[in-house]
Scaffold this motif. Structure first.
Motif, mmCIF file in Angstrom:
data_model
loop_
_atom_site.group_PDB
_atom_site.id
_atom_site.type_symbol
_atom_site.label_atom_id
_atom_site.label_comp_id
_atom_site.label_asym_id
_atom_site.label_seq_id
_atom_site.Cartn_x
_atom_site.Cartn_y
_atom_site.Cartn_z
ATOM 1 N N LYS A 1 0.832 -1.195 0.000
ATOM 2 C CA LYS A 1 0.000 0.000 0.000
ATOM 3 C C LYS A 1 0.869 1.249 0.000
ATOM 4 C CE LYS A 1 -3.910 0.685 1.593
ATOM 5 N NZ LYS A 1 -5.121 0.999 2.377
ATOM 6 N N PHE A 2 0.346 2.327 -0.553
ATOM 7 C CA PHE A 2 1.142 3.550 -0.732
ATOM 8 C C PHE A 2 1.581 4.174 0.592
ATOM 9 C CE2 PHE A 2 -3.258 4.873 -0.426
ATOM 10 C CZ PHE A 2 -3.236 6.027 0.323
ATOM 11 N N ASN A 3 0.847 3.896 1.693
ATOM 12 C CA ASN A 3 1.196 4.509 2.982
ATOM 13 C C ASN A 3 1.735 3.480 3.969
ATOM 14 O OD1 ASN A 3 -1.142 3.123 3.459
ATOM 15 N ND2 ASN A 3 -2.272 4.842 4.369
ATOM 16 N N LYS A 4 2.318 2.398 3.433
ATOM 17 C CA LYS A 4 2.855 1.332 4.274
ATOM 18 C C LYS A 4 4.137 1.782 4.965
ATOM 19 C CE LYS A 4 2.278 -3.136 5.297
ATOM 20 N NZ LYS A 4 1.017 -3.664 5.841
ATOM 21 N N ASP B 1 -1.585 0.119 -5.813
ATOM 22 C CA ASP B 1 -1.476 -1.344 -5.918
ATOM 23 C C ASP B 1 -2.001 -1.869 -7.250
ATOM 24 O OD1 ASP B 1 -0.706 -0.968 -3.358
ATOM 25 O OD2 ASP B 1 -2.420 -1.919 -2.410
ATOM 26 N N TYR B 2 -2.476 -0.982 -8.098
ATOM 27 C CA TYR B 2 -3.012 -1.370 -9.395
ATOM 28 C C TYR B 2 -1.995 -1.093 -10.514
ATOM 29 C CZ TYR B 2 -6.688 -1.838 -12.997
ATOM 30 O OH TYR B 2 -7.457 -2.238 -14.074
ATOM 31 N N SER B 3 -0.772 -0.720 -10.152
ATOM 32 C CA SER B 3 0.213 -0.269 -11.143
ATOM 33 C C SER B 3 0.523 -1.335 -12.189
ATOM 34 C CB SER B 3 1.502 0.172 -10.448
ATOM 35 O OG SER B 3 1.278 1.306 -9.647
ATOM 36 N N GLY B 4 0.694 -2.591 -11.764
ATOM 37 C CA GLY B 4 0.994 -3.655 -12.716
ATOM 38 C C GLY B 4 -0.154 -3.899 -13.673
ATOM 39 N N GLN B 5 -1.364 -3.931 -13.126
ATOM 40 C CA GLN B 5 -2.548 -4.115 -13.976
ATOM 41 C C GLN B 5 -2.697 -2.967 -14.958
ATOM 42 O OE1 GLN B 5 -5.004 -6.577 -13.959
ATOM 43 N NE2 GLN B 5 -5.612 -7.039 -11.851
ATOM 44 N N PHE B 6 -2.477 -1.745 -14.478
ATOM 45 C CA PHE B 6 -2.626 -0.576 -15.347
ATOM 46 C C PHE B 6 -1.579 -0.603 -16.456
ATOM 47 C CE2 PHE B 6 -2.416 3.869 -16.615
ATOM 48 C CZ PHE B 6 -3.744 4.257 -16.588
ATOM 49 N N ALA B 7 -0.339 -0.964 -16.112
ATOM 50 C CA ALA B 7 0.723 -1.045 -17.123
ATOM 51 C C ALA B 7 0.391 -2.114 -18.159
ATOM 52 C CB ALA B 7 2.058 -1.348 -16.453
ATOM 53 N N VAL C 1 -8.300 0.842 -3.661
ATOM 54 C CA VAL C 1 -6.880 1.197 -3.581
ATOM 55 C C VAL C 1 -6.640 2.687 -3.766
ATOM 56 C CG1 VAL C 1 -6.101 -1.075 -4.331
ATOM 57 C CG2 VAL C 1 -6.471 0.718 -6.028
ATOM 58 N N GLY C 2 -7.714 3.466 -4.011
ATOM 59 C CA GLY C 2 -7.583 4.912 -4.106
ATOM 60 C C GLY C 2 -7.553 5.471 -5.511
ATOM 61 N N ASN C 3 -7.878 4.665 -6.533
ATOM 62 C CA ASN C 3 -7.889 5.135 -7.923
ATOM 63 C C ASN C 3 -9.297 5.535 -8.349
ATOM 64 O OD1 ASN C 3 -5.131 4.652 -8.410
ATOM 65 N ND2 ASN C 3 -5.541 2.503 -8.849
ATOM 66 N N SER C 4 -9.394 6.575 -9.169
ATOM 67 C CA SER C 4 -10.680 7.023 -9.684
ATOM 68 C C SER C 4 -11.321 5.931 -10.539
ATOM 69 C CB SER C 4 -10.495 8.295 -10.529
ATOM 70 O OG SER C 4 -11.670 8.596 -11.254
ATOM 71 N N VAL C 5 -12.549 5.543 -10.185
ATOM 72 C CA VAL C 5 -13.244 4.480 -10.919
ATOM 73 C C VAL C 5 -13.496 4.907 -12.363
ATOM 74 C CG1 VAL C 5 -15.376 3.137 -11.060
ATOM 75 C CG2 VAL C 5 -14.304 3.558 -8.834
ATOM 76 N N SER D 1 -2.253 8.537 -10.057
ATOM 77 C CA SER D 1 -3.569 8.799 -9.491
ATOM 78 C C SER D 1 -3.435 9.428 -8.114
ATOM 79 C CB SER D 1 -4.372 7.493 -9.385
ATOM 80 O OG SER D 1 -3.676 6.572 -8.558
ATOM 81 N N GLY D 2 -4.543 10.008 -7.643
ATOM 82 C CA GLY D 2 -4.591 10.595 -6.305
ATOM 83 C C GLY D 2 -5.940 10.302 -5.677
ATOM 84 N N VAL D 3 -5.994 10.275 -4.338
ATOM 85 C CA VAL D 3 -7.245 9.924 -3.669
ATOM 86 C C VAL D 3 -8.305 11.012 -3.812
ATOM 87 C CG1 VAL D 3 -6.199 8.347 -2.012
ATOM 88 C CG2 VAL D 3 -6.352 10.791 -1.473
ATOM 89 N N SER D 4 -7.936 12.159 -4.369
ATOM 90 C CA SER D 4 -8.945 13.179 -4.676
ATOM 91 C C SER D 4 -9.794 12.764 -5.876
ATOM 92 C CB SER D 4 -8.273 14.526 -4.967
ATOM 93 O OG SER D 4 -7.392 14.418 -6.072
#
Length: 608
Positions: free
Chosen positions: A257-260, A407-413, A448-452, A422-425
């Protein structure tokens, strides 16, 4: 019958020559000036028929040079008139609203800084007039004189996305499709973020040529949050270099996670896109300066990246970050314990600065220009200013591609294959290298905090267009390539050109000349537009081809007839006179000769 004997050409006009050398940008596959093995004819006002430049006397050469220098004075008016008649469809006037609509159709906005002088003069003309203002070619020259290169590129469809209106329509469809996605929820762990409506949804894009399109809620400010991480990293690399920055932070995806609260085997943050890495990076920017100076320094960078468009700051979000940032404080103390900060750095000050950066506001429109600056190698497309070094951009895009989507970086790539953050905003900053930047925003985020909606839009974008990094640009026919002209454009050009010459349509010929069409193309019988116009006796077409396009009058068709032979055969005496006078005004110039180089240099200097 004459038209059946008529189809092919090769334009060596001054217009084409100017834009091959004057426009400092890599063109797509098609060049503005065709490369021909045959010697090229250059129009001057002296020298005898078919005389090679290399055979000219010194006196004749000097006279030719003088003629080229003198042509500098008349070059711009010719370009401006050609552009004017192309926009007006051959009419002598055009209403200002119609002119503005035509400009917007190319993707340029009237607020584009590069068009400021043009738009100021138009506004002044409106203020000085009584009633509606019609633009004639004299007002047109006055208004567009300083923007002739940009506007000619636009109307010649020489921008990275030639058919921008069709492309924009596709984007609107993708936007509507993503709008139907209602999964996810608005992030609430930072109280200020929870105040946004889940119905908000906007997409803006900006190409590397400054073409703009926006749809939805694109002017509402929102905080960058984690989207600021690649930007602060790029600034740090630009300022300090790769070697220094990566002494303190790694380059690998963390898988966490990004804040681990976790470091790599060397006791460093895994990469700059997780919280621990971004906090360390914030301590590397402008070391020794106080917090106010650091913040102003970054804001100035972001303003330049956004082309001076909206960049703000949400103090309410900043206070919320500090009040609810226990996890980040824990990360900060852990980093301090492991000696992750550079010598002399203040952990609390670095953490405070990090909270400030996450609270910087943009809109979709200004964010898309920032993304386009990354797509354009660090040069802002709407100002032309270099903001970031090539090294900083390359490193940033590499890490965005591998680590930018939590945590979606591999899937997105895998599925999208493009650098993004991405940002949680609810923001997604997407970069299509060498093409465009995109900013999507919808407050609905997944677990995971990504815009749907942002993820859905990006996936649909790459499903429709061959933007994936590993799409084959030549053989992947199932996807669209907006960087190319329509596939049959080249096949149609000869027919369209010769039909315009056959029907006496000077307006159409002007449009073809401005769109980089080779005005000397030949058909299967080796007949050119000048052959056709001469056969039909279209005096104005012949004048246009010889006086403005400066086509070669000596080309022979398969029956060994020149345009002059056709005019004589069909008894068009006025055309005969024009062609005879024109034929005496040519010098045969070998490709690569001194005179050809001089002509290119002169036209380039005149553009500058």
């Amino acid at each position: 019958m004459h038209f059946l004997k008529s189809l092919r050409v090769t334009n060596s006009s001054v217009l084409d020559l100017v834009f091959k050398d004057a426009v400092k940008r890599t063109e797509p596959a098609c060049h503005l000036l065709s490369r021909r093995k045959a010697p090229r004819i250059l129009y001057t006002s002296s020298a005898s028929l078919h005389q090679s430049y290399n055979e000219l006397t010194l006196k004749d050469r000097e006279h030719a040079h003088q003629q080229l220098r003198a042509s500098k004075k008349s070059l711009f008016p010719e370009l401006e008139d050609l552009l004017f008649y192309t926009i007006t469809d051959g009419q002598e006037q055009i209403s200002l609203p119609k002119f503005i609509t035509a400009v917007k159709g190319t993707g340029l906005l009237t607020s584009d800084p590069r068009l400021r002088d043009c738009m100021d003069l138009i506004r002044q003309s409106v203020q000085d007039s009584v009633g509606g203002v019609m633009m004639d070619r004299y007002l047109f020259r006055k208004c567009v004189g300083s923007n002739i290169v940009l506007l000619t590129q636009a109307f010649r469809k020489k921008f990275v996305i030639p058919d921008f209106q069709t492309f924009s329509n596709h984007i609107n469809q993708l936007y509507d499709s993503a709008r139907k996605q209602n999964a996810g929820k608005v992030a609430d762990y930072i109280p200020q973020l929870a105040k946004f409506s889940p119905d908000l949804w906007g997409v803006s894009l900006c190409t590397v040529d400054g073409q703009r399109h926006s749809v939805g809620d694109t002017r509402l400010p929102f905080c960058l949050q984690s989207c600021v991480k690649p930007l602060e990293y790029a600034i740090a690399i630009h300022e300090s270099g790769t070697e220094r920055v990566h002494r303190y932070v790694g380059k690998e995806p963390s898988g966490l996670k990004f804040n681990k609260l976790f470091l790599n085997d060397e006791d460093r943050p895994h990469n700059p896109m997780v919280n621990a890495g971004a906090i360390v990076i914030s301590s590397l920017i402008k070391p020794g300066a106080n917090k106010a100076e650091k913040f102003d320094y970054v804001m100035e960078f972001l303003n330049k990246m956004a082309g001076k468009e909206y960049i703000g700051f949400s103090n309410a979000t900043f206070q919320s970050e500090k009040e609810t940032g226990d996890r980040n404080f824990a990360i900060g103390y852990y980093l301090k314990e492991k000696k992750c900060f550079p010598s002399g750095a203040d952990m609390i000050a670095a953490l405070d600065f990090y909270f400030q950066l996450c609270s910087i506001e943009v809109t979709c429109e200004s964010g898309s220009v920032m993304a386009a600056t990354l797509a354009n190698g660090g040069i802002c497309p709407i100002t032309g200013e270099r903001v970031l070094s090539a090294e900083a951009v390359r490193n940033t895009l590499s890490l965005m591609h591998s680590c930018g989507m939590y945590d979606y970086s591999g899937q997105f790539a895998f599925h999208v294959g493009l650098p993004a953050k991405s940002g949680v905003s609810g923001a997604v900053l997407l970069v299509v290298p060498n093409v465009m930047g995109v900013m999507c925003w919808s407050p609905l985020v997944d677990r995971v905090g990504n815009s749907v909606r942002g993820i859905h839009f990006c996936q649909d974008l790459v499903s429709l267009f061959n933007f994936h990094n590993y799409d084959n640009l030549h053989h992947f026919t199932k996807k669209l390539d907006p960087r190319r002209q329509p596939g049959d454009a080249r096949n149609k050009s000869v027919v369209n050109l010769l039909f315009a010459a056959y029907s006496g349509d000077v307006s159409a010929l002007r449009r073809f000349a401005l769109s980089a069409m080779d005005m000397e193309q030949k058909d299967y019988d080796s007949r050119t537009a000048l052959h056709v116009a001469s056969s039909e006796g279209h005096v104005e077409v012949v004048r246009f081809l010889v006086e403005e396009c400066k086509v070669n009058p000596f080309m022979k068709d398969r029956w060994d007839n020149s345009p002059l032979d056709d005019a004589v055969q069909f008894g068009h005496q006025e055309v005969v006179k024009i062609l005879q006078d024109y034929q005496t005004s040519f010098v045969l110039v070998e490709p690569g000769s001194e005179l050809e180089d001089l002509s290119k240099l002169e036209t380039l200097e005149s553009m500058v």
